[in-house]
Design a protein around this motif. Sequence first.
Motif, short mmCIF file in Angstrom:
data_model
loop_
_atom_site.label_atom_id
_atom_site.label_comp_id
_atom_site.label_asym_id
_atom_site.label_seq_id
_atom_site.Cartn_x
_atom_site.Cartn_y
_atom_site.Cartn_z
N GLU A 1 35.12 43.57 40.97
CA GLU A 1 36.45 44.13 40.54
C GLU A 1 37.11 44.52 41.64
O GLU A 1 36.67 45.44 42.46
CB GLU A 1 35.89 45.06 39.59
CG GLU A 1 37.16 46.12 39.35
CD GLU A 1 38.07 45.47 38.06
OE1 GLU A 1 38.78 46.39 37.78
OE2 GLU A 1 37.74 44.30 37.62
N PRO B 1 32.24 45.19 35.42
CA PRO B 1 33.22 45.13 36.75
C PRO B 1 32.46 46.13 37.59
O PRO B 1 32.61 47.21 37.42
CB PRO B 1 34.51 45.37 36.30
CG PRO B 1 34.36 45.75 34.45
CD PRO B 1 33.09 45.96 34.53
N TYR C 1 42.06 42.57 37.68
CA TYR C 1 41.54 43.60 37.31
C TYR C 1 40.91 43.78 35.84
O TYR C 1 41.72 43.48 34.99
CB TYR C 1 42.17 44.83 37.75
CG TYR C 1 42.22 45.02 39.17
CD1 TYR C 1 41.80 46.07 39.99
CD2 TYR C 1 43.46 44.30 40.03
CE1 TYR C 1 41.87 46.31 41.28
CE2 TYR C 1 43.63 44.69 41.29
CZ TYR C 1 42.92 45.43 42.02
OH TYR C 1 43.10 45.57 43.11
#
Length: 515
Positions: free
Chosen positions: A243, A262, A475
């Motif tokens: 991430e 993540p 993201y």
Amino acid sequence: MAIMRLGGARPKEPPSVAEVRPVAQQTRLDSRFAHIKIDAASSVPKHRQIYAALRRAILEGRLRADDALPSTRQLASELRVSRTTALVAYELLLAEGYVVGRAGAGTFVARNAVRPRRKPPVERVEPRPLSQAADILRVWRLPELASLAHPFRPSSPAFDAFPVAKWSRIVARLVRDKSARWMSEGDRRGYLPLRKAIAAHLFTLRTCDCSPDQIVIVSGSQLALFMCSVLLMDHDDAVWIEEPGYPPARLTFRVRSSRVIPVPTGEAGIDIDAGKSLSPDPRAIYVTPAHQWPLGFVMPVQKRLALLEFAAKRGAWIVEDDYDGDLRYDRKTYATLFGLDESHRVLHLGTFTKTMHPGLRIGFIVLPANLVDSFVAGRQILDRYPNTISQGALAEFMESGAYARHIHDMQTLYLERHQLLRERITKQLAGFLHANKAETGTFTVTELTGGVDDVALAGALKKEGFGSVPLSVAYAGPPIRRGLLLGHAVARPEEIRKGVNALERIASTMGALKA
């Protein structure tokens, strides 16, 4: 009438009952057939045009069961085509069961070919129910990319610099080879000479000691990712992913599991402690250690060793995506994570779509020996093997030294284009967009210095004819950085200048450029 079959001389057709009736003597077709038109300029043969028009009329209910069709003579005369053309059209309809021929009577719409009249379909707000995977792909679909050759498309190589002449000679020689091995060579792992060439390349330049038998050729790295998600994980097993990270990988694992975790990643690599707190026992860990996607960091050796130790203790698999590890501008190629692994927990994914061209559709997986049989079995279900001519050509391209020379040339060219892009952005877009320095690969990471929406900016740039990817899509959670990934490799110098000019115009329109 009875329809005559194609082939041989056609006997003179006896007059049918339909033709001797007064209505058959009319010079115009029944209104039900008035929609049949012949487009002389169309590439579709005339008999196919007639066939399609009649078939559509039957399926749409404009012609009903037992309705008589015009005689072929009358139809041909009215449409000003040969009678043979009309006969062939009718024969197609007969062969597919849309019409029936009744001796001495004519040709009629078949009773079982007419669809019952249906109520207008109810408008649906949502798509029809499919699998959970289909819903995930629909909702979390990836952003649309420009065509492969669009300037600034992040993952595209320099099409203008590919050695087409050399490649063409190799392919032509393979096709002329009388043994024609490319027609029958279908090794389950992939073409053996290519696997040998890849093993030699990895050993010499990437400190990756593997046997050709540990290499499985696949149709690009995306298929390799999907195979890993299917064959390494059970449903809803946890998987760590960087991430920010590579969206196609995140989506691929998300189709398989709702537990895609993540894990924060920075210059020091993936944060193992943060990963432990989020999900202590992942089944798989996806990383891009040679060139973190998208930020470009190289995972330090200390973090590599720590990650390998963690995976060995927890029984986790590490999926190492080495998407452009051969393209370092300083030519100091980094050793693979696979080469450091003593516990046989790493799967190394490589691709030639960045170093050669995307149309090649050749990637590979280097596997621990005990996984080879399972992956070969899975590959046979998913894809069999890539085009054997492409595999043979690539093998010879590598064996001849042409691949090494091509990589050397691209490392120089991509650095030049990256530097030009940075210079133009610094000069024209200061205070709006900052271009980070890249050490490898096909794209430049840029970051917005204001509160501009990078998705909207990418959309505006696309309208100007340039591809890009918003940094925020990397993201899984709220984006920490916003910007654009701009592919410098695919853009010629004049296109780089035009692209930056387009960004300058867009920024001015947004009022985001400082005076």
